[in-house]
Design an enzyme around this catalytic site. Structure first.
Site, PDB file in Angstrom:
ATOM      1  N   GLY A   1       0.917  -1.119   0.005  1.00 19.28           N
ATOM      2  CA  GLY A   1      -0.127  -0.052  -0.268  1.00 19.28           C
ATOM      3  C   GLY A   1       0.949   1.265   0.037  1.00 19.28           C
ATOM      4  CD  GLU A   2       6.202   1.690   2.497  1.00 21.27           C
ATOM      5  OE1 GLU A   2       6.980   1.687   1.717  1.00 21.27           O
ATOM      6  OE2 GLU A   2       6.075   1.204   3.637  1.00 21.27           O
TER       7      GLU A   2
ATOM      8  NE  ARG B   1     -11.930  22.391   8.558  1.00 20.91           N
ATOM      9  CZ  ARG B   1     -13.027  21.438   7.961  1.00 20.91           C
ATOM     10  NH1 ARG B   1     -14.048  21.771   7.838  1.00 20.91           N
ATOM     11  NH2 ARG B   1     -12.519  20.114   7.247  1.00 20.91           N
ATOM     12  CD  GLN B   2      -7.439  20.674  16.882  1.00 19.90           C
ATOM     13  OE1 GLN B   2      -8.462  20.509  16.608  1.00 19.90           O
ATOM     14  NE2 GLN B   2      -7.017  20.910  17.986  1.00 19.90           N
TER      15      GLN B   2
ATOM     16  CG  HIS C   1     -10.203  27.878   8.835  1.00 22.06           C
ATOM     17  ND1 HIS C   1     -11.743  28.176   8.214  1.00 22.06           N
ATOM     18  CD2 HIS C   1     -10.703  27.810  10.235  1.00 22.06           C
ATOM     19  CE1 HIS C   1     -12.639  27.973   9.262  1.00 22.06           C
ATOM     20  NE2 HIS C   1     -12.025  28.113  10.258  1.00 22.06           N
TER      21      HIS C   1
ATOM     22  CE  LYS D   1     -20.421  27.416  11.846  1.00 22.31           C
ATOM     23  NZ  LYS D   1     -19.577  27.097  10.361  1.00 22.31           N
TER      24      LYS D   1
ATOM     25  NE  ARG E   1     -18.730  23.250  13.171  1.00 17.18           N
ATOM     26  CZ  ARG E   1     -19.246  22.685  12.200  1.00 17.18           C
ATOM     27  NH1 ARG E   1     -19.847  21.655  12.202  1.00 17.18           N
ATOM     28  NH2 ARG E   1     -19.315  23.047  10.878  1.00 17.18           N
TER      29      ARG E   1
ATOM     30  CG  ASP F   1     -18.430  29.173   4.975  1.00 22.56           C
ATOM     31  OD1 ASP F   1     -17.483  29.698   5.294  1.00 22.56           O
ATOM     32  OD2 ASP F   1     -19.018  28.172   5.716  1.00 22.56           O
TER      33      ASP F   1
HETATM   34  C1  R5P Z   1     -15.969  26.812   9.510  1.00 20.99           C
HETATM   35  O1  R5P Z   1     -15.550  27.543  10.155  1.00 20.99           O
HETATM   36  C2  R5P Z   1     -15.693  26.748   8.198  1.00 20.99           C
HETATM   37  O2  R5P Z   1     -15.617  28.349   7.893  1.00 20.99           O
HETATM   38  C3  R5P Z   1     -16.932  26.188   7.417  1.00 20.99           C
HETATM   39  O3  R5P Z   1     -18.119  27.037   7.802  1.00 20.99           O
HETATM   40  C4  R5P Z   1     -17.241  24.863   7.949  1.00 20.99           C
HETATM   41  O4  R5P Z   1     -16.035  24.053   7.739  1.00 20.99           O
HETATM   42  C5  R5P Z   1     -18.121  24.075   7.019  1.00 20.99           C
HETATM   43  O5  R5P Z   1     -18.334  23.027   7.590  1.00 20.99           O
HETATM   44  P1  R5P Z   1     -19.664  22.141   7.194  1.00 20.99           P
HETATM   45  O6  R5P Z   1     -19.917  22.057   5.608  1.00 20.99           O
HETATM   46  O7  R5P Z   1     -19.420  20.538   7.708  1.00 20.99           O
HETATM   47  O8  R5P Z   1     -20.587  22.600   7.946  1.00 20.99           O
END
Ligand code: R5P
Length: 281
Positions: free
Chosen positions: A35-36, A86-87, A119, A181, A183, A207
């Protein structure tokens, strides 16, 4: 100068090469029995633009191998979609700063990095070589103008998307607003009704990323209930994980468009021009 790209960034790589007037490096990819990943490039020029989005473990390995295969050339690295961004901090003790880990790994063997609508801009400081980003707000705006909607409202689904939405809206002189929003989980979000009141014309939700589609589906449901004529979605990075496209379609979203930083059937506009301009600077 020539351009080498990973398997998931071939179309964008070819477009960047065309903008630069550079040749494309032939790259053959295969797998060992365990798989490499194995890859081999054709002959290289003195400078090679390596193009590869960071989408998964395999795409990271492929990118690292491609950079290494180009070690006799000066490597300018283009990461159209920088996954793991995002992390960008340790939200809870014991977590990695994933964006930092990726940036450090991808700084090795390259002289500079260009990415697209990362991001959060602070992520760029984790690279140990000069790193910059380009924004596709003008291209997204031009794409929206091409939809011929007249005078749409450009709507960010949360505060984080406001700078991008504002830049998109300025391209057409359109009104811009944002939602609030919350989450609830990785897949579930709650969106408050628009403070500016119902909008009965067309709305374009913009977005940086569409992943599960949960954010924009929740926003679209609320907008349709408030009487919006049409709701469309334009993002930069279209991950469209799992059933995201079905979810977006069933929530009443008409046009669903993304750029080619992640290549797929919904890639409707290109990042190639701005990336080529950034490389030429
Ligand atoms: C989050 O802060 C990003 O800007 C997007 O809003 C997010 O990644 C969208 O994720 P999903 O489509 O899973 O809601």
């Amino acid at each position: 100068m020539n351009v080498a790209c990973t398997g998931r960034s071939r179309a964008l790589g070819a477009r960047i090469a065309e903008h630069l007037g550079a040749g494309l490096v032939e790259t053959n990819l295969s797998r060992f029995p365990d798989g490499e990943i194995y890859l081999r490039t054709g002959p290289l020029d003195d400078t090679t633009v390596v193009v590869g989005s960071l989408l998964s473990g395999d795409s990271l390995v492929e990118l690292l191998l491609l950079i290494d295969a180009c070690h006799r050339s000066e490597v300018l690295l283009v990461i159209p979609y920088l996954g793991y961004a995002r992390q960008d901090r340790e939200f809870r003790p014991g977590e990695p700063v994933s964006a930092r880990a990726m940036a450090r790994a991808l700084s090795s063997g390259v002289s500079r990095v260009v990415t697209v609508n990362v991001h959060k801009e602070t992520v760029l400081s984790n690279f140990t070589v000069p790193a910059s980003q380009v924004s596709l707000a003008p291209e997204a705006g031009d794409f929206i103008r091409g939809l011929g909607l007249g005078n749409p409202l450009i709507l960010a689904p949360d505060r984080g998307a406001v700078p991008f939405a504002t830049a998109v809206a300025s391209r057409g002189g359109w009104e811009v607003d944002h939602l609030e929003k919350t989450r609830i989980s990785g897949k579930e979000v709650r969106v408050e009704p628009r403070k500016g009141g119902p909008w009965t014309g067309d709305v374009v939700l913009v977005d940086d990323i569409i992943s599960t589609g949960g954010t924009l589906a929740a926003a679209a449901g609320m907008l349709r209930a408030q009487g919006a004529r049409g709701v469309h979605a334009v993002c930069v990075h279209g991950l469209f994980t799992g059933t995201a496209l079905d979810l977006l379609g069933s929530s009443g979203i008409g046009q669903i468009a993304a750029s080619d930083t992640i290549e797929g059937p919904n890639s409707r506009y290109s990042a190639a021009g701005p990336i080529a301009q950034a490389l030429s600077r």
